[in-house]
Design a protein around this motif. Structure first.
Motif, PDB file in Angstrom:
ATOM      1  N   VAL A 128      48.166 -62.274  -6.883  1.00 45.56           N
ATOM      2  CA  VAL A 128      47.859 -61.644  -5.602  1.00 45.56           C
ATOM      3  C   VAL A 128      48.294 -62.550  -4.452  1.00 45.56           C
ATOM      4  CG1 VAL A 128      46.011 -60.825  -4.097  1.00 45.56           C
ATOM      5  CG2 VAL A 128      45.959 -60.277  -6.536  1.00 45.56           C
ATOM      6  N   SER A 129      47.997 -63.845  -4.565  1.00 45.31           N
ATOM      7  CA  SER A 129      48.382 -64.792  -3.509  1.00 45.31           C
ATOM      8  C   SER A 129      49.897 -64.831  -3.332  1.00 45.31           C
ATOM      9  CB  SER A 129      47.854 -66.190  -3.851  1.00 45.31           C
ATOM     10  OG  SER A 129      46.446 -66.216  -3.875  1.00 45.31           O
ATOM     11  N   GLN A 130      50.618 -64.846  -4.436  1.00 49.58           N
ATOM     12  CA  GLN A 130      52.073 -64.860  -4.363  1.00 49.58           C
ATOM     13  C   GLN A 130      52.607 -63.563  -3.753  1.00 49.58           C
ATOM     14  OE1 GLN A 130      53.447 -65.647  -8.342  1.00 49.58           O
ATOM     15  NE2 GLN A 130      52.989 -67.834  -8.238  1.00 49.58           N
ATOM     16  N   PHE A 131      51.977 -62.445  -4.100  1.00 52.36           N
ATOM     17  CA  PHE A 131      52.397 -61.156  -3.546  1.00 52.36           C
ATOM     18  C   PHE A 131      52.235 -61.143  -2.033  1.00 52.36           C
ATOM     19  CE2 PHE A 131      50.840 -57.046  -1.954  1.00 52.36           C
ATOM     20  CZ  PHE A 131      51.978 -56.277  -2.141  1.00 52.36           C
ATOM     21  N   ILE A 132      51.062 -61.553  -1.546  1.00 49.15           N
ATOM     22  CA  ILE A 132      50.795 -61.551  -0.106  1.00 49.15           C
ATOM     23  C   ILE A 132      51.744 -62.493   0.613  1.00 49.15           C
ATOM     24  CG2 ILE A 132      49.084 -62.115   1.664  1.00 49.15           C
ATOM     25  CD1 ILE A 132      46.916 -61.230  -0.309  1.00 49.15           C
ATOM     26  N   SER A 133      51.944 -63.682   0.046  1.00 52.44           N
ATOM     27  CA  SER A 133      52.839 -64.656   0.667  1.00 52.44           C
ATOM     28  C   SER A 133      54.274 -64.142   0.714  1.00 52.44           C
ATOM     29  CB  SER A 133      52.770 -65.974  -0.112  1.00 52.44           C
ATOM     30  OG  SER A 133      53.680 -66.917   0.393  1.00 52.44           O
ATOM     31  N   SER A 134      54.713 -63.543  -0.377  1.00 49.33           N
ATOM     32  CA  SER A 134      56.095 -63.051  -0.455  1.00 49.33           C
ATOM     33  C   SER A 134      56.352 -61.910   0.521  1.00 49.33           C
ATOM     34  CB  SER A 134      56.387 -62.592  -1.888  1.00 49.33           C
ATOM     35  OG  SER A 134      57.666 -61.998  -1.975  1.00 49.33           O
ATOM     36  N   ILE A 135      55.459 -60.936   0.538  1.00 48.75           N
ATOM     37  CA  ILE A 135      55.670 -59.785   1.409  1.00 48.75           C
ATOM     38  C   ILE A 135      55.571 -60.189   2.883  1.00 48.75           C
ATOM     39  CG2 ILE A 135      53.237 -59.068   1.396  1.00 48.75           C
ATOM     40  CD1 ILE A 135      54.141 -56.201   1.482  1.00 48.75           C
ATOM     41  N   THR A 136      54.682 -61.123   3.197  1.00 49.97           N
ATOM     42  CA  THR A 136      54.549 -61.588   4.587  1.00 49.97           C
ATOM     43  C   THR A 136      55.813 -62.303   5.040  1.00 49.97           C
ATOM     44  OG1 THR A 136      52.147 -61.841   4.325  1.00 49.97           O
ATOM     45  CG2 THR A 136      53.177 -62.996   6.161  1.00 49.97           C
ATOM     46  N   ASN A 137      56.317 -63.185   4.180  1.00 50.26           N
ATOM     47  CA  ASN A 137      57.534 -63.930   4.535  1.00 50.26           C
ATOM     48  C   ASN A 137      58.727 -62.998   4.725  1.00 50.26           C
ATOM     49  OD1 ASN A 137      56.176 -66.374   4.431  1.00 50.26           O
ATOM     50  ND2 ASN A 137      56.721 -66.778   2.313  1.00 50.26           N
ATOM     51  N   ASP A 138      58.863 -62.010   3.847  1.00 47.52           N
ATOM     52  CA  ASP A 138      59.981 -61.065   3.956  1.00 47.52           C
ATOM     53  C   ASP A 138      59.861 -60.219   5.225  1.00 47.52           C
ATOM     54  OD1 ASP A 138      60.894 -62.037   1.582  1.00 47.52           O
ATOM     55  OD2 ASP A 138      60.227 -60.343   0.366  1.00 47.52           O
ATOM     56  N   PHE A 139      58.653 -59.792   5.522  1.00 41.93           N
ATOM     57  CA  PHE A 139      58.412 -58.969   6.709  1.00 41.93           C
ATOM     58  C   PHE A 139      58.746 -59.748   7.978  1.00 41.93           C
ATOM     59  CE2 PHE A 139      55.482 -57.251   9.982  1.00 41.93           C
ATOM     60  CZ  PHE A 139      55.899 -55.924   9.978  1.00 41.93           C
ATOM     61  N   LEU A 140      58.256 -60.978   8.051  1.00 42.34           N
ATOM     62  CA  LEU A 140      58.506 -61.798   9.246  1.00 42.34           C
ATOM     63  C   LEU A 140      59.978 -62.168   9.367  1.00 42.34           C
ATOM     64  CD1 LEU A 140      55.385 -64.151   9.220  1.00 42.34           C
ATOM     65  CD2 LEU A 140      55.770 -62.092  10.574  1.00 42.34           C
TER      66      LEU A 140
END
Length: 399
Positions: free
Chosen positions: A170-182
């Motif tokens: 879950v932590s990796q998912f949130i981090s990955s999607i946030t980085n891609d979005f930004l």
């Protein structure tokens, strides 16, 4: 055959018998001690255990329990769910069409300055609504991909380890999607800035006709900051007096600037948590356009606060709170272990010891019967030889 009357032979037999008995007793004692004190490993197999059985076995034999999975790859959605709560602004009236149309209705009633809140404020809320929709759509799409990912395990993963692993997923998912979005937003902003693109609302450059065939542009300034030198120039939205263009009120926290997105990122929502501020804004709108506006709820704030900028909200995907739930039963049922095996250290039972002694004692007696007399005769023979040799040498010695 009559019993032997040879004195040496009889003595050897007596000695052999005694030694035999002593060796037999010692051997049996050693065997009993060894078989009763030695630790042995026992392995137990249980076919198709249910999760309750597995939990009980794991609590007792955590080091040796192994359960091979029938299904080694399992989709995340079978055991893991991720929920999220967007910031309350995304479900409020301030991003609804009703509120945005409120501004359009106002524009038709008076001539307003281009940077007047009544004239251009709707663009900020449209951009805010777009940010909410984009965040929600991005998360939804990525969750679909995430749920189709597979968890691979050849044997049942213990509950504690499983929970740690899913938390990391879950932590990796949130981090990955946030980085891609930004990264996507940053790319758009950098491209816009580098090319000094003309804003559709003419907020960074104005146009005027010099002649019938020639149009010139001029940069717009916000305070002492010119859009020609910086794309981030902005100041808080004013209300102007329609008679003399004098500023009569400034909306706290809401900015207007060269680009709508840059002004939005610098803005915050503090005014919309305050009923007095909202009433003040409404007082400058035509009375016949009045509408019932509800303030944002302070009690719903989690990771953010009233003065958090929209930049901070977007940096967190506009998400106020993430929630994840893991169903270990779902994982275990998908894994479907066909057999569990565990081993433990124990000592031999009395029945095993007796059985072992019975199986060994016959052979032990036979071996001792064969070896003991021969060893005794050999030792006796060596003693007689040494005695005879000693007696043969002794007469020749002079006193």
């Amino acid at each position: 055959m009559p019993p032997s009357t040879d004195e040496h032979q009889l003595r050897n037999q007596r000695i052999s018998t005694r030694i035999f008995i002593i060796l037999l007793i010692l051997s049996l004692t050693v065997l009993i001690l060894y078989t009763s004190l030695v630790n042995v490993t026992k392995t137990i197999d249980i076919n198709a255990p249910i999760i309750i059985q597995y939990s009980q076995l794991y609590s007792t034999y955590p080091q040796t329990l192994t359960c091979a999975c029938t299904q080694i790859s399992i989709d995340y959605d079978k055991f893991l769910k991720i929920n999220y709560t967007l910031h309350q602004i995304c479900t409020s009236i301030f991003v609804a069409d009703y509120w945005i149309n409120y501004f359009y209705a106002t524009r038709g009633t008076a001539t307003l300055n281009s940077d007047d809140f009544r004239q251009s404020g709707s663009f900020i809320f449209q951009a805010l609504n777009t940010s909410c929709q984009l965040s929600n759509q991005t998360i939804s799409n990525r969750l679909t991909q995430f749920y189709s990912s597979q968890y691979v395990s050849t044997s049942v993963t213990p509950l504690q380890v499983f929970q740690l692993q899913t938390q990391e997923f879950v932590s990796q998912f949130i981090s990955s999607i946030t980085n891609d979005f930004l990264l996507s937003i940053s790319t758009i902003r950098q491209t816009t800035r580098a090319n000094n693109l003309l804003a559709g609302q003419l907020t960074n450059y104005g146009l005027y006709r010099q002649s019938s065939n020639y149009v010139s542009s001029f940069s717009v300034s916000y305070g002492n900051c010119s859009c020609a030198s910086s794309a981030t120039c902005a100041y808080e939205f004013p209300f102007y007096d329609s008679k003399n263009s004098k500023v009569i009120f400034i909306v706290p926290g809401i900015y207007v600037g060269c680009y709508i997105i840059e002004a939005l990122l610098q803005s915050n929502l503090q005014c919309f948590y305050n009923k007095t501020c909202i009433n003040k804004i409404q007082s400058y709108f035509p009375q016949y356009l009045s509408m019932n506006l509800t303030t944002l709820d302070v009690s719903l704030l989690g990771r953010f606060n009233m003065s958090s900028t929209i930049q901070e909200l977007i940096d967190n995907l506009m998400v106020e709170k993430w929630n994840s739930s893991t169903t270990y039963d779902g994982y275990y049922n998908e894994c479907q272990p066909s057999k569990c095996s565990y081993s433990y250290q124990t000592r031999n039972s009395v029945i095993y010891i007796i059985t072992t002694l019975i199986g060994i004692v016959g052979g032990l007696i036979t071996v001792l019967k064969l070896i003991t007399p021969r060893v005794v005769r050999l030792i006796a023979f060596c003693i007689r030889r040494c005695t005879v040799k000693h007696n043969a040498v002794s007469p020749g010695i002079q006193p």
